[in-house]
Design an enzyme around this catalytic site. Structure first.
Site, mmCIF file in Angstrom:
data_model
loop_
_atom_site.group_PDB
_atom_site.id
_atom_site.type_symbol
_atom_site.label_atom_id
_atom_site.label_comp_id
_atom_site.label_asym_id
_atom_site.label_seq_id
_atom_site.Cartn_x
_atom_site.Cartn_y
_atom_site.Cartn_z
ATOM 1 N N ARG A 252 0.898 -1.139 0.057
ATOM 2 C CA ARG A 252 0.009 0.049 0.114
ATOM 3 C C ARG A 252 1.066 1.150 0.343
ATOM 4 O O ARG A 252 1.548 1.521 1.166
ATOM 5 C CB ARG A 252 -0.854 0.005 1.196
ATOM 6 C CG ARG A 252 -2.348 0.431 0.953
ATOM 7 C CD ARG A 252 -3.135 0.673 2.078
ATOM 8 N NE ARG A 252 -2.563 1.615 3.129
ATOM 9 C CZ ARG A 252 -2.589 1.676 4.172
ATOM 10 N NH1 ARG A 252 -3.078 0.951 4.943
ATOM 11 N NH2 ARG A 252 -1.921 2.670 5.077
ATOM 12 N N HIS A 256 -4.581 4.307 4.042
ATOM 13 C CA HIS A 256 -5.848 3.461 3.962
ATOM 14 C C HIS A 256 -6.944 4.252 3.387
ATOM 15 O O HIS A 256 -7.636 3.733 2.405
ATOM 16 C CB HIS A 256 -6.225 2.832 5.251
ATOM 17 C CG HIS A 256 -7.396 2.210 5.277
ATOM 18 N ND1 HIS A 256 -7.486 0.981 5.006
ATOM 19 C CD2 HIS A 256 -8.541 2.707 5.791
ATOM 20 C CE1 HIS A 256 -8.779 0.620 4.955
ATOM 21 N NE2 HIS A 256 -9.382 1.654 5.516
ATOM 22 N N TYR A 265 2.815 4.444 11.516
ATOM 23 C CA TYR A 265 3.101 2.946 11.526
ATOM 24 C C TYR A 265 3.734 2.587 10.129
ATOM 25 O O TYR A 265 4.381 1.557 10.062
ATOM 26 C CB TYR A 265 1.529 2.050 11.614
ATOM 27 C CG TYR A 265 0.524 2.375 10.522
ATOM 28 C CD1 TYR A 265 0.789 1.711 9.155
ATOM 29 C CD2 TYR A 265 -0.396 3.313 10.662
ATOM 30 C CE1 TYR A 265 -0.399 1.731 8.339
ATOM 31 C CE2 TYR A 265 -1.474 3.323 9.894
ATOM 32 C CZ TYR A 265 -1.532 2.553 8.590
ATOM 33 O OH TYR A 265 -2.177 3.026 7.557
#
Ligand SMILES: Cc1ncc(C[n+]2csc(CCOP(=O)(O)OP(=O)(O)O)c2C)c(N)n1
Ligand SMILES: [Mg+2]
Length: 352
Positions: A252, A256, A265
């Protein structure tokens, strides 16, 4: 097919040490169509992030660098085949002629964003993780029982493979030999949960074995490898040989969704690496190498996609405001009194 990292199928080389492969049966016009699909999705995605920042659409699930998985898989289908998407594939209907304004309206929370699935053979977007999988399997099995020649493609994430709905869908698909393609976009994150915390399985394709389904792995940023793998799976399904599980591996390279801050993170260097090797540019460079694309064509394909977006947002914003009472409809034939009270309260506030 090229030798690739581990067991990942790959077709597109790097224009240097890794040579290009080739997919049999694709003419230059097919390559161009596939490129147009990629650019349309990329443009949709990038404009949507801008529209979100401008307050013109709501929270939006970014799919930057997922375009090869979506366009490659859909390109392997016939129009009569059905697609069962999740929120990450919200704009996949564009590849089936759905108006841009419809998808933008969905993200605006406007009823003009509801479409008739039978019009495009694209089911409604599922936000509850993995719930589209049993829908696709049931649809495929039902179609086969009716003697129709239709395949269902369902797309879902790595995190979805931990859900009960995935287990139920895959179990049924294997036992019933449903003509379905279980397409997992493994972007290695489920919001902030990394793949290694998601499963102890060495690969997601390994999970297929337990359902008696063939599983294979492709480079999810290689649109030709995705197309070829899905085409094989579709042929298997049409031949009555049942489902295939495809694990398309990527990373990714965007948050998100617009409400997420991945800097707390994610590995920023890895994201940078992925962004440099993103899937649309990779295919563009391949097409230049085989002489299908030049600067002029690239410009016109991008300009067309941008124009479609401009028209789409204008049409979505021209929709008359929706009736808020709709939120309370279509769930109950006889709504409970508490719900009716809430509806009346909302409408009282709405009317001022
Ligand atoms: C049943 C359910 N549980 C939890 C959520 C909250 N949620 C939204 S996205 C997401 C992560 C899904 O990750 P993955 O399946 O890898 O898909 P991706 O977002 O990476 O495409 C979760 C847990 C949800 N939407 N549905
Ligand atoms: Mg994921």
């Amino acid at each position: 097919m090229l030798p690739a990292e581990g067991d990942l199928r790959r077709v597109i080389g790097d224009g240097d040490a890794i040579p290009d492969g080739e997919v049999a049966g694709l003419a230059p016009k097919d390559h161009l169509a596939l490129y147009q699909h990629l650019v349309l999705l990329r443009t949709y995605d990038e404009r949507s992030v801008v529209y979100h920042r401008q307050g013109r659409i709501g929270t939006y699930a970014i799919f930057w660098n997922h375009e090869a998985m979506q366009a490659g898989a859909v390109f392997a289908l016939e129009d009569r085949d059905w697609i069962f998407p999740a929120y990450r594939e919200s704009a996949i209907g564009l590849l089936r002629g759905m108006p841009v304004s419809t998808v933008l309206s969905w993200w605006r929370g406007h009823p003009a964003g509801w479409w008739n699935p039978a019009e495009f053979n694209v089911a409604s977007i599922c936000v509850p993780i993995a719930t589209q999988i049993p829908h696709a399997v049931g649809f495929a099995w039902g179609s086969a029982l009716k003697g129709e020649d239709r395949v269902a493609l369902t797309l879902f994430g790595d995190g979805a493979t931990s859900e009960g709905a995935f287990h139920e869908g895959a179990t049924f698909a294997g036992v019933m030999k449903a003509p379905v393609v279980l397409f997992c976009n493994n972007n290695q994150w489920a919001i902030s949960t990394p793949l290694w915390q998601q499963t102890a399985a060495p690969t997601l394709a390994d999970k297929a074995i337990g359902y008696g389904i063939p599983g294979l792995r492709v480079d999810g940023c290689d649109v030709l490898a995705v197309y070829e793998a899905t085409r094989d799976a579709v042929l298997r399904a049409r031949a009555g040989d049942g489902p295939t599980f495809i694990e398309a591996v990527s990373y990714r390279a965007a948050p998100h969704a617009t409400a997420d801050d991945p800097s707390v993170y994610i590995d920023a260097d890895r994201v940078e690496e992925e962004r440099e090797n993103e899937c649309v540019g990779r295919y563009e460079r391949y097409l230049r190498r085989i002489g299908v694309l030049d600067d002029e064509l690239v410009e016109s394909v991008k300009a067309d996609a941008l124009e479609r977006m401009r028209e789409g947002i204008a049409a979505a914003e021209a929709e008359p405001p929706a009736d808020p009472a709709l939120v309370f409809e279509h769930a109950y034939a006889d709504p409970p009194p508490s719900l009716l009270a809430e509806r009346d309260e909302l409408m009282r506030i709405h009317r001022g």
